[in-house]
Scaffold this active site. Sequence first.
Site, PDB file in Angstrom:
ATOM      1  N   PHE A 114       0.825  -1.212   0.000  1.00  0.00           N
ATOM      2  CA  PHE A 114       0.000   0.000   0.000  1.00  0.00           C
ATOM      3  C   PHE A 114       0.863   1.269   0.000  1.00  0.00           C
ATOM      4  O   PHE A 114       0.898   2.020  -0.983  1.00  0.00           O
ATOM      5  CB  PHE A 114      -0.960  -0.092   1.195  1.00  0.00           C
ATOM      6  N   ASN A 138       7.894  -9.913  -1.469  1.00  0.00           N
ATOM      7  CA  ASN A 138       7.563 -11.353  -1.539  1.00  0.00           C
ATOM      8  C   ASN A 138       6.055 -11.583  -1.750  1.00  0.00           C
ATOM      9  O   ASN A 138       5.589 -12.710  -1.678  1.00  0.00           O
ATOM     10  CB  ASN A 138       8.036 -12.080  -0.274  1.00  0.00           C
ATOM     11  N   PHE A 160       3.571 -11.093   0.140  1.00  0.00           N
ATOM     12  CA  PHE A 160       2.783 -11.617   1.262  1.00  0.00           C
ATOM     13  C   PHE A 160       1.477 -10.824   1.375  1.00  0.00           C
ATOM     14  O   PHE A 160       0.392 -11.409   1.417  1.00  0.00           O
ATOM     15  CB  PHE A 160       3.588 -11.546   2.571  1.00  0.00           C
ATOM     16  N   THR A 161       1.575  -9.525   1.417  1.00  0.00           N
ATOM     17  CA  THR A 161       0.359  -8.699   1.417  1.00  0.00           C
ATOM     18  C   THR A 161       0.339  -7.726   0.249  1.00  0.00           C
ATOM     19  O   THR A 161      -0.657  -7.059   0.018  1.00  0.00           O
ATOM     20  CB  THR A 161       0.238  -7.891   2.731  1.00  0.00           C
ATOM     21  N   GLY A 162       1.435  -7.633  -0.478  1.00  0.00           N
ATOM     22  CA  GLY A 162       1.501  -6.708  -1.616  1.00  0.00           C
ATOM     23  C   GLY A 162       1.003  -7.371  -2.891  1.00  0.00           C
ATOM     24  O   GLY A 162       0.814  -8.582  -2.945  1.00  0.00           O
ATOM     25  N   LEU A 168      20.397 -10.159   0.122  1.00  0.00           N
ATOM     26  CA  LEU A 168      20.141  -9.596  -1.208  1.00  0.00           C
ATOM     27  C   LEU A 168      21.353  -8.753  -1.596  1.00  0.00           C
ATOM     28  O   LEU A 168      21.774  -7.888  -0.824  1.00  0.00           O
ATOM     29  CB  LEU A 168      18.892  -8.709  -1.137  1.00  0.00           C
ATOM     30  N   LYS A 173      25.246  -0.974   4.500  1.00  0.00           N
ATOM     31  CA  LYS A 173      26.641  -0.845   4.955  1.00  0.00           C
ATOM     32  C   LYS A 173      27.593  -1.084   3.775  1.00  0.00           C
ATOM     33  O   LYS A 173      28.503  -0.286   3.529  1.00  0.00           O
ATOM     34  CB  LYS A 173      26.869  -1.870   6.064  1.00  0.00           C
ATOM     35  N   TYR A 175       4.944  -7.696  16.222  1.00  0.00           N
ATOM     36  CA  TYR A 175       5.073  -6.488  15.395  1.00  0.00           C
ATOM     37  C   TYR A 175       5.731  -5.355  16.190  1.00  0.00           C
ATOM     38  O   TYR A 175       6.746  -4.797  15.772  1.00  0.00           O
ATOM     39  CB  TYR A 175       3.684  -6.080  14.921  1.00  0.00           C
ATOM     40  N   GLN A 207      28.140   1.580  15.062  1.00  0.00           N
ATOM     41  CA  GLN A 207      29.277   0.678  14.889  1.00  0.00           C
ATOM     42  C   GLN A 207      29.827   0.682  13.471  1.00  0.00           C
ATOM     43  O   GLN A 207      31.029   0.544  13.271  1.00  0.00           O
ATOM     44  CB  GLN A 207      28.808  -0.736  15.258  1.00  0.00           C
TER      45      GLN A 207
HETATM   46  P1  NAD Z   1       1.516  -3.533   3.202  1.00  0.00           P
HETATM   47  O1  NAD Z   1       1.204  -4.849   3.809  1.00  0.00           O
HETATM   48  O2  NAD Z   1       0.632  -3.022   2.137  1.00  0.00           O
HETATM   49  O3  NAD Z   1       2.997  -3.502   2.641  1.00  0.00           O
HETATM   50  C1  NAD Z   1       4.043  -4.294   3.134  1.00  0.00           C
HETATM   51  C2  NAD Z   1       4.744  -4.934   1.963  1.00  0.00           C
HETATM   52  O4  NAD Z   1       5.851  -5.713   2.436  1.00  0.00           O
HETATM   53  C3  NAD Z   1       3.842  -5.897   1.185  1.00  0.00           C
HETATM   54  O5  NAD Z   1       3.926  -5.616  -0.187  1.00  0.00           O
HETATM   55  C4  NAD Z   1       4.406  -7.263   1.526  1.00  0.00           C
HETATM   56  O6  NAD Z   1       4.183  -8.211   0.510  1.00  0.00           O
HETATM   57  C5  NAD Z   1       5.871  -6.945   1.755  1.00  0.00           C
HETATM   58  N1  NAD Z   1       6.577  -7.916   2.603  1.00  0.00           N
HETATM   59  C6  NAD Z   1       6.188  -8.396   3.815  1.00  0.00           C
HETATM   60  N2  NAD Z   1       7.108  -9.256   4.277  1.00  0.00           N
HETATM   61  C7  NAD Z   1       8.099  -9.314   3.357  1.00  0.00           C
HETATM   62  C8  NAD Z   1       9.314 -10.039   3.276  1.00  0.00           C
HETATM   63  N3  NAD Z   1       9.692 -10.885   4.239  1.00  0.00           N
HETATM   64  N4  NAD Z   1      10.098  -9.861   2.181  1.00  0.00           N
HETATM   65  C9  NAD Z   1       9.712  -9.027   1.175  1.00  0.00           C
HETATM   66  N5  NAD Z   1       8.568  -8.319   1.209  1.00  0.00           N
HETATM   67  C10 NAD Z   1       7.777  -8.463   2.295  1.00  0.00           C
HETATM   68  O7  NAD Z   1       1.589  -2.490   4.400  1.00  0.00           O
HETATM   69  P2  NAD Z   1       1.738  -0.914   4.393  1.00  0.00           P
HETATM   70  O8  NAD Z   1       0.586  -0.378   5.096  1.00  0.00           O
HETATM   71  O9  NAD Z   1       2.077  -0.425   3.055  1.00  0.00           O
HETATM   72  O10 NAD Z   1       3.004  -0.735   5.335  1.00  0.00           O
HETATM   73  C11 NAD Z   1       4.297  -0.451   4.851  1.00  0.00           C
HETATM   74  C12 NAD Z   1       5.248  -0.224   6.014  1.00  0.00           C
HETATM   75  O11 NAD Z   1       4.816   0.885   6.786  1.00  0.00           O
HETATM   76  C13 NAD Z   1       5.330  -1.411   6.964  1.00  0.00           C
HETATM   77  O12 NAD Z   1       6.676  -1.571   7.366  1.00  0.00           O
HETATM   78  C14 NAD Z   1       4.480  -0.992   8.123  1.00  0.00           C
HETATM   79  O13 NAD Z   1       4.904  -1.609   9.311  1.00  0.00           O
HETATM   80  C15 NAD Z   1       4.692   0.508   8.147  1.00  0.00           C
HETATM   81  N6  NAD Z   1       3.551   1.197   8.779  1.00  0.00           N
HETATM   82  C16 NAD Z   1       2.338   1.276   8.142  1.00  0.00           C
HETATM   83  C17 NAD Z   1       1.276   1.907   8.789  1.00  0.00           C
HETATM   84  C18 NAD Z   1      -0.086   2.030   8.144  1.00  0.00           C
HETATM   85  O14 NAD Z   1      -1.008   2.519   8.783  1.00  0.00           O
HETATM   86  N7  NAD Z   1      -0.266   1.619   6.908  1.00  0.00           N
HETATM   87  C19 NAD Z   1       1.446   2.439  10.070  1.00  0.00           C
HETATM   88  C20 NAD Z   1       2.684   2.317  10.683  1.00  0.00           C
HETATM   89  C21 NAD Z   1       3.733   1.703  10.028  1.00  0.00           C
HETATM   90  N1  UDP Z   2      23.880  -8.652   3.401  1.00  0.00           N
HETATM   91  C1  UDP Z   2      23.010  -8.584   2.332  1.00  0.00           C
HETATM   92  N2  UDP Z   2      23.366  -7.821   1.249  1.00  0.00           N
HETATM   93  C2  UDP Z   2      24.528  -7.126   1.198  1.00  0.00           C
HETATM   94  C3  UDP Z   2      25.398  -7.195   2.305  1.00  0.00           C
HETATM   95  C4  UDP Z   2      25.046  -7.972   3.393  1.00  0.00           C
HETATM   96  O1  UDP Z   2      21.934  -9.165   2.319  1.00  0.00           O
HETATM   97  O2  UDP Z   2      24.777  -6.479   0.200  1.00  0.00           O
HETATM   98  C5  UDP Z   2      23.489  -9.448   4.558  1.00  0.00           C
HETATM   99  C6  UDP Z   2      24.544 -10.447   4.932  1.00  0.00           C
HETATM  100  O3  UDP Z   2      24.212 -11.698   4.372  1.00  0.00           O
HETATM  101  C7  UDP Z   2      24.519 -10.489   6.432  1.00  0.00           C
HETATM  102  C8  UDP Z   2      23.710  -9.272   6.848  1.00  0.00           C
HETATM  103  O4  UDP Z   2      23.372  -8.587   5.646  1.00  0.00           O
HETATM  104  O5  UDP Z   2      23.819 -11.625   6.879  1.00  0.00           O
HETATM  105  C9  UDP Z   2      24.445  -8.334   7.745  1.00  0.00           C
HETATM  106  O6  UDP Z   2      25.597  -7.864   7.086  1.00  0.00           O
HETATM  107  P1  UDP Z   2      26.889  -7.502   7.922  1.00  0.00           P
HETATM  108  O7  UDP Z   2      27.906  -7.009   6.964  1.00  0.00           O
HETATM  109  O8  UDP Z   2      26.535  -6.622   9.052  1.00  0.00           O
HETATM  110  O9  UDP Z   2      27.251  -8.898   8.592  1.00  0.00           O
HETATM  111  P2  UDP Z   2      28.331  -9.992   8.299  1.00  0.00           P
HETATM  112  O10 UDP Z   2      28.273 -10.282   6.820  1.00  0.00           O
HETATM  113  O11 UDP Z   2      29.596  -9.363   8.732  1.00  0.00           O
HETATM  114  O12 UDP Z   2      27.850 -11.117   9.142  1.00  0.00           O
END
Ligand code: NAD
Ligand code: UDP
Length: 343
Positions: free
Chosen positions: A38, A59, A61-63, A88, A130, A170, A187
Amino acid sequence: LEKKIENLQSGAKHEFVEVRKLNYKDRKRILVTGGAGFVGSHLVDRLMVDGHEVIVVDNYFTGRKKNVGHWIGHENFELIHHDIVNPLFIEVDQVYHLASPASPPHYMYNPVKTIKTNTVGTINMLGLAKRTRATLLLASTSEVYGDPEVHPQAETYWGHVNPIGPRACYDEGKRVAETLCYSYAKQENVAVRVARIFNTYGTRMHMNDGRVVSNFILQALQNEPMTIYGDGQQTRSFQYVSDLVDGLILLMNSNYSQPVNLGNPEEHTIREFAEMIRDVVGGKNSIVNKKAVMDDPKRRKPDISLANKVLGWKPRVSLADGLRKTVAYFKKELELRTGDPVK
Ligand code: NAD
Ligand code: UDP
Ligand code: UDP
């Protein structure tokens, strides 16, 4: 700009939307995690129209792909199906880290996954920031204040969260995510921004996410009783999504690294809210009281003086305007779903 964005929301494809031409120096590579959700999809629209290169990682999940479908095929846009709990490796200048389930039914559906996304997922995105020397903005939440004992909530308040309650996956997940940001900042010198977002609503909200705005609008449109959990005297303050997007972009590009509240301070009881939505829809629904839910915060209202001071930001969209746009969107979605005209 607003007109262009509105066209996108009503289904225009990128071929018909002009994006700004930025020179090499000003154009950024921007990662939006959760960009198919959203809030994320609205942010993506703005960053694209502004002329940046945007990479969405989601991913689903909700998008939904549909939320950003109008950009697919654009040379500045890339959509990656990926779960941020896994590492990533891509090259970016800025990360808007929004990936996380956000509505109570969604985050309670799989609490372990919610915690993993907010902890392991955030570590991965900070690791990426980083390595690439990117600035990372965390979408945190007013839920870090829990069921607050101070009102309104300023950034200096430490919060009142039940660590083992149903909302903990959450609330505590986001609290750790904030801690991670400041640990990486201290750090590893990662540049971080933390937005504490208060309740947000608007077009592209999930129809069935169980949140109060979507529930009330759906119920009002479908002539069902509107369900208030508890006595309806609990309060919330709702901001329209475009105001939030303004704030997120301002914060990212500011040099302020401490947490900043982004929300609309106009506070209403849930009962008032039900009546307002019923009026906008023009229905005659009954309003019924259901059982209160556990650990439901009783009051919530942002103190936004900090955002105003350091970002010059304040919300611009009134509740009446925002609700009208959202109701129109839900009506259209319902008609798409059922094939029948709604009201
Ligand atoms: P949303 O559910 O529409 O968006 C979240 C997105 O994250 C979705 O597209 C979902 O598929 C994706 N996602 C979830 N887990 C994932 C994962 N492991 N890897 C990759 N993608 C993943 O919700 P939103 O309302 O758009 O919220 C967006 C952000 O804003 C969130 O972090 C939420 O906590 C924060 N937030 C929203 C509100 C609100 O009222 N909408 C309030 C406070 C904070
Ligand atoms: N990481 C990632 N993408 C990057 C660099 C790091 O997803 O481009 C991940 C990495 O796999 C690690 C985490 O981010 O698990 C934290 O990175 P950091 O460098 O702090 O940790 P380290 O690799 O030293 O454990
Ligand atoms: N709520 C309600 N009826 C509904 C859905 C929610 O009365 O159908 C209440 C809920 O108990 C809470 C408020 O509305 O007090 C906001 O709930 P929501 O889930 O939207 O977000 P929260 O701010 O609790 O994360």
